[in-house]
Design an enzyme around this catalytic site. Sequence first.
Site, short mmCIF file in Angstrom:
data_model
loop_
_atom_site.label_atom_id
_atom_site.label_comp_id
_atom_site.label_asym_id
_atom_site.label_seq_id
_atom_site.Cartn_x
_atom_site.Cartn_y
_atom_site.Cartn_z
N MET A 97 -7.29 -4.64 0.59
CA MET A 97 -7.83 -6.02 -0.11
C MET A 97 -9.26 -6.28 0.74
SD MET A 97 -5.47 -8.14 0.10
CE MET A 97 -4.56 -7.70 1.14
N GLY A 185 -10.32 -9.45 4.34
CA GLY A 185 -9.92 -8.29 4.47
C GLY A 185 -8.87 -8.01 4.80
N SER A 186 -7.93 -6.99 4.45
CA SER A 186 -6.32 -6.99 5.13
C SER A 186 -6.26 -6.28 3.81
CB SER A 186 -5.81 -8.25 4.89
OG SER A 186 -6.30 -9.03 3.84
N ARG A 187 -4.44 -5.68 4.96
CA ARG A 187 -3.78 -5.27 3.69
C ARG A 187 -2.07 -4.97 3.82
NH1 ARG A 187 -3.48 1.50 5.96
NH2 ARG A 187 -1.14 1.31 5.77
#
Length: 227
Positions: A97, A185-187
């Site tokens: 993301m 911001g990440s996953r």
Amino acid sequence: MFHREGQKIILTTFFIVCAIILVSQFYVDIMWLRWGLQLLAVVLLILILQFFRNPTRRAAKTFDEILAPVDGKVVVIEEVEETEYFNDRRRQVSIFMSPTNVHVTRYPASGSVKFSKYHPGKYLVAWHPKSSTENERTTVVIRTPKFGDILYRQIAGALARRIVNYAEIGESVQQGEDAGFIKFGSRVDLFLPLDCAVTVKLNQKVVGAKTCIAAVVKKDEEGEIAY
């Protein structure tokens, strides 16, 4: 509509923006500087509102499909050894993301929560291979009727410094419902059974609670695979 996790920061940003506009209006005599400060303040507010947006989505609930838990881009599809819960081989699908994506995490499947754990950790960039095991993260396992146990992992990135996870052991959850939030911001990694059919491709953009990530493998009367 905005996510509840953003209420405080949205309110705080709103008051800061109002203060900047008022102070610059009365105390900054240089016109271009005054307009510049006011424009930057408004842009900041718009960015915060955009980040915490929470569009209403109603998943077409089905036990035969795993839906994307978040919006983003598929960056990993591979067979791996999952060592935290399963200790066996699993199919990993990872979704990255960016700060411009919706950051709401949604349950990828209906079932009961069997495992939910938070891990403090590092803040490597979300696409780093070790981010799945070394970054701040949460791990959730859902027992489903068709896929058995599936695992999803929220992973903080270089900018994300707080993960919110609503999953509690023992509760029943519904596909597409709000499961948490990751800030800035990440996953998210999914770990699925090897015998399921992954229905997405690398670099494909997916939409949370809408895009099918994997499906139950079915066979026709002649024994041929039919999805």
